[in-house]
Design a protein around this motif. Sequence first.
Motif, PDB file in Angstrom:
ATOM      1  N   LEU A   1       0.741  -0.968  -0.085  1.00  0.00           N
ATOM      2  CA  LEU A   1       0.049   0.083   0.124  1.00  0.00           C
ATOM      3  C   LEU A   1       0.948   1.333   0.040  1.00  0.00           C
ATOM      4  N   PHE A   2       1.917   1.196   0.930  1.00  0.00           N
ATOM      5  CA  PHE A   2       2.764   2.186   0.872  1.00  0.00           C
ATOM      6  C   PHE A   2       3.591   2.453  -0.330  1.00  0.00           C
ATOM      7  N   ALA A   3       4.079   1.675  -1.075  1.00  0.00           N
ATOM      8  CA  ALA A   3       4.914   1.819  -2.338  1.00  0.00           C
ATOM      9  C   ALA A   3       3.891   2.211  -3.326  1.00  0.00           C
ATOM     10  N   LEU A   4       2.477   1.810  -3.441  1.00  0.00           N
ATOM     11  CA  LEU A   4       1.569   2.458  -4.521  1.00  0.00           C
ATOM     12  C   LEU A   4       1.165   3.733  -4.281  1.00  0.00           C
ATOM     13  N   HIS A   5       1.214   4.263  -2.793  1.00  0.00           N
ATOM     14  CA  HIS A   5       0.866   5.568  -2.607  1.00  0.00           C
ATOM     15  C   HIS A   5       2.239   6.466  -2.907  1.00  0.00           C
ATOM     16  N   ASP A   6       3.307   5.816  -2.741  1.00  0.00           N
ATOM     17  CA  ASP A   6       4.761   6.752  -3.069  1.00  0.00           C
ATOM     18  C   ASP A   6       4.730   6.864  -4.603  1.00  0.00           C
ATOM     19  N   GLU A   7       4.019   6.006  -5.121  1.00  0.00           N
ATOM     20  CA  GLU A   7       4.309   6.128  -6.708  1.00  0.00           C
ATOM     21  C   GLU A   7       3.032   7.075  -7.293  1.00  0.00           C
TER      22      GLU A   7
ATOM     23  N   GLN B   1     -10.955   1.413   3.524  1.00  0.00           N
ATOM     24  CA  GLN B   1     -10.186   0.551   4.265  1.00  0.00           C
ATOM     25  C   GLN B   1      -8.710   1.087   4.038  1.00  0.00           C
ATOM     26  N   VAL B   2      -8.662   1.377   2.512  1.00  0.00           N
ATOM     27  CA  VAL B   2      -7.355   1.557   2.233  1.00  0.00           C
ATOM     28  C   VAL B   2      -6.613   2.899   2.673  1.00  0.00           C
TER      29      VAL B   2
END
Length: 332
Positions: A8-14, A31-32
């Motif tokens: 989740l964090f990696a996708l958000h950071d992208e 939920q996310v």
Amino acid sequence: MALQNDRLFALHDEGKSMTEIAEIVGMDRRQVKTILESLTKTHDYHPYGLTDESKWPEIKARIIEMHRENKEVLTYKIIKEIKEKFNEKVGLYCVARVREEADVNRKQKKYGQFVREPNREKRVNWALAKKDEDDMFTNVFFADEASVEIENVSPYVWVFADDPYGHISQRVKHPQRVMIWLAISMMGATQIKILGPKENINAEVYVKIVEEYYIPSAKKLYGNRCRLAHDNARVHTAKYTTEKLAEMGVQVMPWPAESPDMMPVEHAFAHLKAKLRTHYKPKNKAELIEAILKFREEFLTKEYCRNTIRHIHTAMKQVIRREGNPVRGKRD
């Protein structure tokens, strides 16, 4: 759960939106959002999933140490070393939280000239001395040489969707270039000396340039009551040069070694090269020389030279604050 948080964090950071992340991982958007908000709360982070939690302080210290050892260290190398050294698995989010707590931030890389350690102290002492003297550099010509070449390539292009090769531009392997000499002062600039194809800069040539280009401007603009500032290149500090300049009555202002970041004429050279790319766009050597001479008349105004030289005070403050290390731009 830890692996899911890492993803989740990696996708958000992208730069993915909450909706996009929810679709990718197959979760509800709310939920996310709840998970990501909980991940960004400011509290002492402790990763889950370590086989031996007592190793965490040492792992955390090693991650921070790796950033001190190498400013360009990659995340995957950190993860790999932690696995090899501690036999523990950490993820992207874990490394990111350590960076956050240690106040390690990613910044765009900027380049400055290399300054050897002995010269850092000399740069600081020079800047402090000029500051104490309240030297405003009102009667100083800042001089240097530069190589100028034909370069019309912009870093960006507009390409149509149906042109798959539109971003590829042709570039000459060995572009035509000339060597020039220039000096600027608060009262204006000297004429630009363009060296001939077989004319190399040595002590004799440099002294002749000073005699034919600097001294006439010094007499016209300051009645010879001015100083010449040039760097410590060999042709500037050679015995022949120093003796001849002394004979001609040229007062040379000492300049700290490895200090182009404080030299105002370097900004004029950068301005010239930018105008050659965007304004004049010469196609051959004759047009290049013509453009350089036009630049002298059109852009090296008294106001431009004065504003450029005033920047030296900002550069001096940065050199003092950074303990002699190189600076670039208005802020560092």
